[in-house]
Design a protein around this motif. Sequence first.
Motif, PDB file in Angstrom:
ATOM      1  N   MET A 164       0.740  -1.369  -0.020  1.00  0.00           N
ATOM      2  CA  MET A 164       0.084   0.051   0.154  1.00  0.00           C
ATOM      3  C   MET A 164       0.806   1.225   0.159  1.00  0.00           C
ATOM      4  N   ALA A 165       2.011   1.211   0.829  1.00  0.00           N
ATOM      5  CA  ALA A 165       2.823   2.359   0.472  1.00  0.00           C
ATOM      6  C   ALA A 165       3.521   2.642  -0.606  1.00  0.00           C
ATOM      7  N   ASP A 166       3.918   1.529  -1.567  1.00  0.00           N
ATOM      8  CA  ASP A 166       4.418   1.641  -2.740  1.00  0.00           C
ATOM      9  C   ASP A 166       3.249   2.553  -3.542  1.00  0.00           C
ATOM     10  N   VAL A 167       2.084   2.145  -3.444  1.00  0.00           N
ATOM     11  CA  VAL A 167       1.030   2.649  -4.278  1.00  0.00           C
ATOM     12  C   VAL A 167       0.905   4.183  -3.951  1.00  0.00           C
ATOM     13  N   LEU A 168       0.939   4.440  -2.694  1.00  0.00           N
ATOM     14  CA  LEU A 168       0.869   5.731  -2.354  1.00  0.00           C
ATOM     15  C   LEU A 168       2.195   6.555  -2.691  1.00  0.00           C
ATOM     16  N   PHE A 169       3.358   6.037  -2.547  1.00  0.00           N
ATOM     17  CA  PHE A 169       4.410   6.813  -3.060  1.00  0.00           C
ATOM     18  C   PHE A 169       4.584   7.014  -4.427  1.00  0.00           C
ATOM     19  N   GLY A 170       3.950   6.072  -5.461  1.00  0.00           N
ATOM     20  CA  GLY A 170       3.766   6.338  -6.904  1.00  0.00           C
ATOM     21  C   GLY A 170       2.826   7.090  -7.258  1.00  0.00           C
TER      22      GLY A 170
ATOM     23  N   ILE B 279       4.384  10.695  -6.457  1.00  0.00           N
ATOM     24  CA  ILE B 279       5.206  11.059  -7.603  1.00  0.00           C
ATOM     25  C   ILE B 279       4.394  11.779  -8.951  1.00  0.00           C
ATOM     26  N   VAL B 280       3.453  10.777  -9.279  1.00  0.00           N
ATOM     27  CA  VAL B 280       2.720  11.265 -10.328  1.00  0.00           C
ATOM     28  C   VAL B 280       2.173  12.715 -10.113  1.00  0.00           C
ATOM     29  N   ILE B 281       1.703  12.881  -8.966  1.00  0.00           N
ATOM     30  CA  ILE B 281       1.166  14.194  -8.652  1.00  0.00           C
ATOM     31  C   ILE B 281       2.037  15.335  -8.826  1.00  0.00           C
ATOM     32  N   ILE B 282       3.313  14.953  -8.397  1.00  0.00           N
ATOM     33  CA  ILE B 282       4.311  16.043  -8.218  1.00  0.00           C
ATOM     34  C   ILE B 282       4.797  16.406  -9.740  1.00  0.00           C
ATOM     35  N   LEU B 283       4.906  15.155 -10.548  1.00  0.00           N
ATOM     36  CA  LEU B 283       5.392  15.512 -11.973  1.00  0.00           C
ATOM     37  C   LEU B 283       4.451  16.136 -12.725  1.00  0.00           C
ATOM     38  N   PHE B 284       3.073  15.804 -12.338  1.00  0.00           N
ATOM     39  CA  PHE B 284       2.060  16.463 -13.088  1.00  0.00           C
ATOM     40  C   PHE B 284       2.289  17.967 -12.678  1.00  0.00           C
ATOM     41  N   ALA B 285       2.347  18.502 -11.648  1.00  0.00           N
ATOM     42  CA  ALA B 285       2.250  19.950 -11.274  1.00  0.00           C
ATOM     43  C   ALA B 285       3.605  20.416 -11.751  1.00  0.00           C
ATOM     44  N   ALA B 286       4.658  19.801 -11.788  1.00  0.00           N
ATOM     45  CA  ALA B 286       5.661  20.403 -12.401  1.00  0.00           C
ATOM     46  C   ALA B 286       5.580  20.547 -13.935  1.00  0.00           C
TER      47      ALA B 286
END
Length: 58
Positions: free
Chosen positions: A1-7, A10-17
């Motif tokens: 579950m932690a891996d899914v949240l981590f991924g 990262i997707v949200i951060i890259l999308f915002a960037a």
Amino acid sequence: MADVLFGFGIVIILFAAGIVLGFFIMKSYYSKRFYMAAQKCMDDDSFEPLIDEMSEIS
């Protein structure tokens, strides 16, 4: 579950960037285009180059 949240984080951060970077690239591109059109307006002493530039963009 932690891996899914981590991924997901990262997707949200890259999308915002990507959104921020795209905004600044487009802002600088169009400000340069309109600056060049304004220079043509000053040289020609007419608003016609600005109107042509706006019609090309729209």
